[in-house]
Enzyme design. Structure first.
Site, mmCIF file in Angstrom:
data_model
loop_
_atom_site.group_PDB
_atom_site.id
_atom_site.type_symbol
_atom_site.label_atom_id
_atom_site.label_comp_id
_atom_site.label_asym_id
_atom_site.label_seq_id
_atom_site.Cartn_x
_atom_site.Cartn_y
_atom_site.Cartn_z
ATOM 1 N N ASP A 198 63.298 -68.973 -117.879
ATOM 2 C CA ASP A 198 62.726 -70.108 -117.147
ATOM 3 C C ASP A 198 63.773 -71.198 -116.947
ATOM 4 O OD1 ASP A 198 60.294 -68.939 -116.784
ATOM 5 O OD2 ASP A 198 59.144 -70.677 -117.451
ATOM 6 N N TYR A 249 55.344 -62.421 -129.782
ATOM 7 C CA TYR A 249 54.116 -62.474 -128.970
ATOM 8 C C TYR A 249 53.146 -61.340 -129.317
ATOM 9 C CZ TYR A 249 56.547 -65.881 -125.996
ATOM 10 O OH TYR A 249 57.220 -66.978 -125.521
ATOM 11 N N LYS A 263 69.058 -65.527 -132.901
ATOM 12 C CA LYS A 263 69.137 -66.669 -133.828
ATOM 13 C C LYS A 263 69.515 -66.085 -135.191
ATOM 14 C CE LYS A 263 68.541 -71.078 -134.698
ATOM 15 N NZ LYS A 263 69.525 -72.065 -134.241
ATOM 16 N N ASP A 281 61.842 -65.596 -122.659
ATOM 17 C CA ASP A 281 60.845 -66.387 -121.938
ATOM 18 C C ASP A 281 61.439 -67.762 -121.617
ATOM 19 O OD1 ASP A 281 58.499 -67.308 -120.913
ATOM 20 O OD2 ASP A 281 57.332 -67.161 -122.767
ATOM 21 N N ASP A 292 69.950 -71.531 -129.142
ATOM 22 C CA ASP A 292 70.069 -72.973 -128.872
ATOM 23 C C ASP A 292 71.312 -73.244 -128.020
ATOM 24 O OD1 ASP A 292 71.202 -71.968 -131.187
ATOM 25 O OD2 ASP A 292 70.904 -73.770 -132.387
#
Ligand code: NAD
Length: 357
Positions: free
Chosen positions: A250, A143, A189, A246, A222
């Site tokens: 959520d 970001y 990842k 993020d 994942d």
């Protein structure tokens, strides 16, 4: 002499002022029965600050925050300011204050007691007893990474992390694990991304050097997203970068059944920013329908940060006791409960919290 904590209140927009009012009600009752004092200043943020100062995060508000021990923020934004763009948007005021306070770690706890499990969209048996904390890196990663580009034909962002950035947020996760069930799951990842390989190596090295008493595991993002839905009870502290955090936090937000239940803390330089996960909910603003629980739990996180564990625990236990009563705000109400306004729910919670002190 008793301690005094200075709190800067940023009520913001929509239901922000309503939930902030309930928090002050609760905090005042706690302070009355504790050995510390609380002093408040109130400043404008978001749409309210645009209306008053033509700036969603004016310097006067930043100064008021920096002169405090903590900041309590309601929520910002709403249809009135939706046409504004860039730095004039209410939400960009929020990014600015996080940056100003160097709040590099975002903490989002999710706990689902039996009294709330029936509100979850997931199977009750899977969510009862969930008690996890996501520690998300907040001021780096994709970001913020440079370079960023878009020539209309091709676009790119850059995911970057340095060892220092990873270490400082990993320390927050390990420290929290020690206060909880002593387990950290680092999510990355690393099977694909170079930046995730550095993340994993850095977390492992820090763990070996300073936190070998904490149980550490690693999971790919994942799989972690799937595990969050299948078996969320396995998690204690989740440590992850900005974009993965993020998404994952959520996903965890759905476990309890209402956005109105989820608190957060953004910490770093010493002055923490404590705010509910939800937004300004313009659809219910001004109608006494807002659930004040997320904001009140954010106050518990603030009291943890002040190292006032008795007061923080009183909030959590009082809230559990309040939820044993057949009273709910509209977001959680069904035929088994009596409908409560924001303020009625706040009164009940305050009364139950005071009994714990
Ligand atoms: P939202 O979180 O405000 O609302 C989503 C839904 O959840 C709505 O139906 C709302 O009524 C409900 N809800 C939210 N909080 C609740 C509570 N405490 N009690 C009961 N129900 C609650 O998200 P949105 O509608 O996407 O955004 C509305 C505005 O808030 C937008 O301007 C958005 O940019 C802003 N926003 C601000 C923040 C923040 O200040 N941190 C976060 C998210 C969104």
């Amino acid at each position: 002499m008793s301690k005094t904590y200075k709190i800067c209140l940023l009520p913001g927009d929509g239901i922000g002022p309503e939930v902030i009012a309930e928090s002050v009600k609760v905090l005042d009752a706690i302070a009355e029965k504790s050995t510390f004092n609380l002093e408040y200043t109130t400043a404008n943020a978001g749409g309210a600050a645009i209306d008053a100062h033509n700036d969603p995060m004016p310097q006067s508000t930043i100064d008021a925050c920096k002169a405090s021990n903590a900041v309590l923020l309601g929520a910002v934004g709403g249809p009135k300011w939706d046409e504004l763009t860039g730095a004039m948007r209410p939400e960009s005021g929020l990014l600015k204050i996080r940056k100003e306070l160097d709040a590099f770690a975002n903490l989002r706890p999710v706990a689902v007691p039996l009294s709330l499990a029936e509100s979850s969209p997931l199977r009750q048996s899977a969510v009862v007893g969930v008690d996890l904390l996501t520690v998300r890196e907040l001021t780096g990663g994709i970001y913020f990474g440079q370079p960023v580009g878009n020539d209309g034909n091709e676009a790119f962002n850059t995911m970057r992390y340095s060892v220092d950035e990873i270490e400082r947020v990993a320390r927050v996760a390990f420290e929290w694990a020690r206060k909880r069930r002593n387990k950290v799951m680092s999510v990355d990842k690393a099977n694909v991304l170079e930046v995730s390989r550095l993340w994993r190596d850095t977390v492992k090295t820090l763990h070996e050097a300073e936190y070998s008493d904490v149980e550490l595991d690693h999971m790919y993002i994942d799989n972690a997203t799937m595990q969050m839905v299948i078996n969320p009870r396995q998690f204690d502290v989740i440590l992850t970068g900005n974009i993965f955090g993020d998404i994952l936090s959520d996903t965890s937000a759905t476990l309890g059944g209402s956005l109105g239940l989820l608190p957060s803390a953004s910490i770093g330089s010493g002055i923490g920013l404590f705010e509910p996960v939800h937004g300004s909910a313009p659809d219910i603003a001004g109608q006494g329908k807002a659930n004040p629980i997320a904001m009140i739990l954010s106050c518990a996180m603030m009291l943890d940060d002040f190292d006032e564990p008795a007061a923080a625990t009183a909030i959590r236990k009082g809230l559990e006791a309040a939820l044993e009563q057949p009273l709910r705000t509209a977001d959680l109400c069904n035929e088994d409960y009596t409908l409560a306004t924001t303020s009625e729910m706040g009164d009940l919670i305050r009364d139950e919290i005071v009994k714990q002190l």
